[in-house]
Scaffold this active site. Sequence first.
Site, PDB file in Angstrom:
ATOM      1  N   HIS A 384     -12.951 -17.835   2.803  1.00 32.81           N
ATOM      2  CA  HIS A 384     -14.443 -17.712   3.192  1.00 32.81           C
ATOM      3  C   HIS A 384     -15.251 -16.819   2.415  1.00 32.81           C
ATOM      4  CE1 HIS A 384     -12.474 -20.372   6.432  1.00 32.81           C
ATOM      5  NE2 HIS A 384     -14.025 -20.792   6.444  1.00 32.81           N
ATOM      6  N   ARG A 491     -22.540 -23.700   9.036  1.00 32.59           N
ATOM      7  CA  ARG A 491     -21.391 -23.029   9.423  1.00 32.59           C
ATOM      8  C   ARG A 491     -21.803 -21.890  10.414  1.00 32.59           C
ATOM      9  NH1 ARG A 491     -19.451 -23.589   3.841  1.00 32.59           N
ATOM     10  NH2 ARG A 491     -17.141 -24.053   4.130  1.00 32.59           N
ATOM     11  N   ARG A 527     -22.037 -27.278  12.689  1.00 32.91           N
ATOM     12  CA  ARG A 527     -20.643 -27.133  13.484  1.00 32.91           C
ATOM     13  C   ARG A 527     -20.601 -25.999  14.092  1.00 32.91           C
ATOM     14  NH1 ARG A 527     -16.448 -25.880   9.228  1.00 32.91           N
ATOM     15  NH2 ARG A 527     -17.194 -23.534   9.104  1.00 32.91           N
ATOM     16  N   GLU A 626      -9.787 -32.258   9.270  1.00 35.26           N
ATOM     17  CA  GLU A 626      -9.459 -31.158   8.600  1.00 35.26           C
ATOM     18  C   GLU A 626      -7.730 -30.682   8.887  1.00 35.26           C
ATOM     19  OE1 GLU A 626     -12.378 -27.493   8.340  1.00 35.26           O
ATOM     20  OE2 GLU A 626     -12.230 -28.169  10.553  1.00 35.26           O
ATOM     21  N   ASN A 649     -11.267 -28.164   2.361  1.00 35.73           N
ATOM     22  CA  ASN A 649     -10.731 -26.704   2.168  1.00 35.73           C
ATOM     23  C   ASN A 649      -9.425 -26.792   3.296  1.00 35.73           C
ATOM     24  OD1 ASN A 649     -12.783 -26.384   0.644  1.00 35.73           O
ATOM     25  ND2 ASN A 649     -13.940 -25.440   2.362  1.00 35.73           N
ATOM     26  N   ASP A 650      -9.705 -27.044   4.557  1.00 41.14           N
ATOM     27  CA  ASP A 650      -8.527 -26.825   5.345  1.00 41.14           C
ATOM     28  C   ASP A 650      -7.732 -28.075   5.300  1.00 41.14           C
ATOM     29  OD1 ASP A 650      -8.815 -24.330   6.918  1.00 41.14           O
ATOM     30  OD2 ASP A 650     -10.650 -25.199   7.641  1.00 41.14           O
ATOM     31  N   ARG A 660      -4.889 -21.618   2.179  1.00 41.41           N
ATOM     32  CA  ARG A 660      -5.967 -21.302   1.263  1.00 41.41           C
ATOM     33  C   ARG A 660      -6.349 -20.031   0.844  1.00 41.41           C
ATOM     34  NH1 ARG A 660     -10.783 -23.375   5.403  1.00 41.41           N
ATOM     35  NH2 ARG A 660     -12.219 -22.354   3.659  1.00 41.41           N
ATOM     36  N   CYS A 697     -17.600 -32.215   3.108  1.00 36.84           N
ATOM     37  CA  CYS A 697     -18.344 -31.006   3.141  1.00 36.84           C
ATOM     38  C   CYS A 697     -17.798 -29.791   2.672  1.00 36.84           C
ATOM     39  CB  CYS A 697     -19.178 -30.476   4.630  1.00 36.84           C
ATOM     40  SG  CYS A 697     -17.645 -30.388   5.696  1.00 36.84           S
TER      41      CYS A 697
HETATM   42  C1  PEP Z   1     -13.340 -27.113   5.137  1.00 27.85           C
HETATM   43  O1  PEP Z   1     -12.274 -26.664   5.794  1.00 27.85           O
HETATM   44  O2  PEP Z   1     -13.467 -27.889   4.172  1.00 27.85           O
HETATM   45  C2  PEP Z   1     -14.623 -26.622   5.697  1.00 27.85           C
HETATM   46  C3  PEP Z   1     -15.736 -27.208   5.153  1.00 27.85           C
HETATM   47  O3  PEP Z   1     -14.636 -25.721   6.621  1.00 27.85           O
HETATM   48  P1  PEP Z   1     -14.468 -23.949   6.254  1.00 27.85           P
HETATM   49  O4  PEP Z   1     -14.456 -24.009   4.769  1.00 27.85           O
HETATM   50  O5  PEP Z   1     -15.675 -23.404   6.655  1.00 27.85           O
HETATM   51  O6  PEP Z   1     -13.084 -23.753   6.794  1.00 27.85           O
HETATM   52 MG    MG Z   2     -12.777 -25.775   7.500  1.00 30.27          MG
END
Ligand code: PEP
Ligand code: MG
Length: 777
Positions: A384, A491, A527, A626, A649-650, A660, A697
């Site tokens: 993050h 977020r 979110r 996710e 990402n997740d 990650r 996203c």
């Molecule tokens: C993701 O997981 O792709 C996402 C957009 O959420 P975050 O990166 O805040 O976990």
């Molecule tokens: Mg995420």
Amino acid sequence: MAPRHGAVEPPVGDKPRNYDQMAGSRRLLRRLIEVAAIPLEPQERLDRVVRMIATDMVAEVCSVYAQRAGDLLELFATEGLAPGAVHRVRMRVGEGLVGSIAATGQVVNTADAQSHPNFRYFPETGEEIYHSFLGVPLLRSGRVTGVLTVQNRAPRHYSDDEVEALEVIGTVLAEMFASGGLVDPKVYGYIAGLRRESYRLEGTRLVEGVAIGRAWLHEPQIVINRLIAENVGTELNRLDLAVTRFRASMDELVERPDLGSGEHRDVFEALRMFAHDPGWVRRIRETVETGLSAEAAVRRVQEETRLKLGHVADPYIRERLQDLDDLANRLLRQLTGQALHHDPSDLPAETILIARNLSAADLIEYDRSRIKGIVLEEGSRTAHVTIVARALDIPMLGRVDGAMAAADPGDLLAIDGDHGHLFLRPTEDVEQAFLSSIMIRQERRRILETQRSLPSVTLDRVSISLSLNAAFLIDLAHLDESGADGIGLFRTELTFMNRSRYPDLPAQTDYYRSIMEKAGDLPILFRTLDVGSDKQLPYWRTPTEENPAMGWRAIRMMLDRPIVLREQLRALLRAANGRPLCVMFPMVTEVAEFEAARALVDRELDRLDRDGLPRPERLQVGVMMEVPALFWQLPAILRRVDFVSLGSNDLFQFLYASDRGNPQLTDRYDVLSPSLLSFIRDLVERCRAAGVRLSVCGEMASRPLEAMALIGLGVRHLSVTAADLAPVKAMLRSVEIGPLHDYLTTLLELSDHSLRGRLQAYALDHGIVLPPGVYRP
Ligand code: PEP
Ligand code: MG
């Protein structure tokens, strides 16, 4: 004496010490410092130093080698070897006895140098008559910067105390080298360990871009001004007092109620355990007895740990060594009274922030306008903190080994985030090259910005909607002029992280209202709180978890604490005050979770009615894709949601079972792999068939090459970081989707590790506009 190299535990010395020898070493140290104070040319001073050491240690030879560019060791001074060899004899790191000391950081002590397997003969030196050889590394900031040797004709093994004495002298010499008192960098150019040298470190690209600025260490460096003990007894008392205080402060820290019970506490528990380890302190005491001041002794033991760190790959052992390093820093602060942390508000302008690692909350605390770039010794692409840096458009490098030790506060640093290079104290031409690259990029960006008002359509007239990812009020400042269609991911948790207390209902309502007002008629996908894992709230206690990324986080936590989620939904509904509202839930794993969360929305709508407040003109409730399990419940979930947002990402970390935030795995797998892209293609088709809007996203959408793949697979809604909007738009305006789609379809069956190279080549062949450097083959 126990071996000091190669073991992880702090060694415990249990042999009686030779106090005569120790007194000799202290005398020698004092004389060294005296020589340092005499106004002499550096070379003359160094010559005197080796002469002094030779006499004191009753050695026929004493030599100093310094490490220079190209991993070469050069003889810088000698007493006993042929004087003509000085600055002429050179060897590679790893070559000969001296080279092997530099390569391993290990002491070599042999009665018969010539028959040692690493021996190499240098005829210029005339050293063939000397049989015994003792060499110790000069250590500085975890690196070997040179080698100090003594030699004798008669074959003999040097005693443990002689070895110790020479090592201690080596500590002081390394410091004297670093301060420039023994060599003139203007004469010799690059010399390792000399602070003013300019060189390059390699790292991993986390956020692209170039930056130049002055180093600022997130945790300030400790400067040691006193190297030798005036009086050993007094010094030992200082050490004991500092250790007692430091142990008490560690106990206090672990007992603090606000520490919570998570990973954080475990780290401090481990540190406390080390702090009470008698072996570690005994080792420091022994080093004080050789004549160093308490702080120089701690630093010396710390250097040994750092050296091992450089040679150990095992992540568990590395972590323990890092703990020891941390501990040494804390003890040093106790001894020197230097602060543990900076006040973030002291940050100077034009800063390059350096840290071992940062949390998103740490970064948020700094004034963004002052940070030009970030360098981390750890870090990973989708952690993050990286997402926040990207959102703030701050070039960032990760996995730059030794960055903290290599840079002094205020040093000029240049970051090439496109290629993963960090230039320390760059030369004037490098600096100029960076300044002109920054200007060219600004100009390029200005040209790209002019595209903002241009329609977001491909060459074959397919419209792609581009929205922004946001987390703060400030992200909305330029929404109007950005040409974006709205906020595709807000977020909410980041503002929660940025506060010292949980924001109550009025505070949240006010905040969401300001955001909606700033966005005007443009839609925002809020979110709900996505906390847990690497996004912890400082004021919430969370349990210790083995695998926090797969743990109690996001919607899981909210469904267990429905009051918190309900309050957030209430605040959003009130802030909307009749305007349209979009809400989505993170980390939903199964339909039942979505239903439970959706039921809370319905209860809050009823409450709104009871309070006589207006319902949103249109309420859309969606889900983030996710967790892979949800994919196999698509028919059921698609019947219930208004939209799906793909959190790549997740999703990627769970699909690949690849944390990650783990720096070791940053480059292991690629999002442009046939399997992830096939997953996305299937998701696109299923959403399209169900008539449910799908957006992406995750960070993938913000990277032009990845975004190209996404639109080729049929994605029509992307939500990107503000700084990437223009490059992504430039890419899509130069793409013809039809042929790209056909080409991608042929690739998905391949067994390649990654399709990146093929997609880069395709982009190049088809004149698709991509930023320079990173995305080109
Ligand atoms: C993701 O997981 O792709 C996402 C957009 O959420 P975050 O990166 O805040 O976990
Ligand atoms: Mg995420």
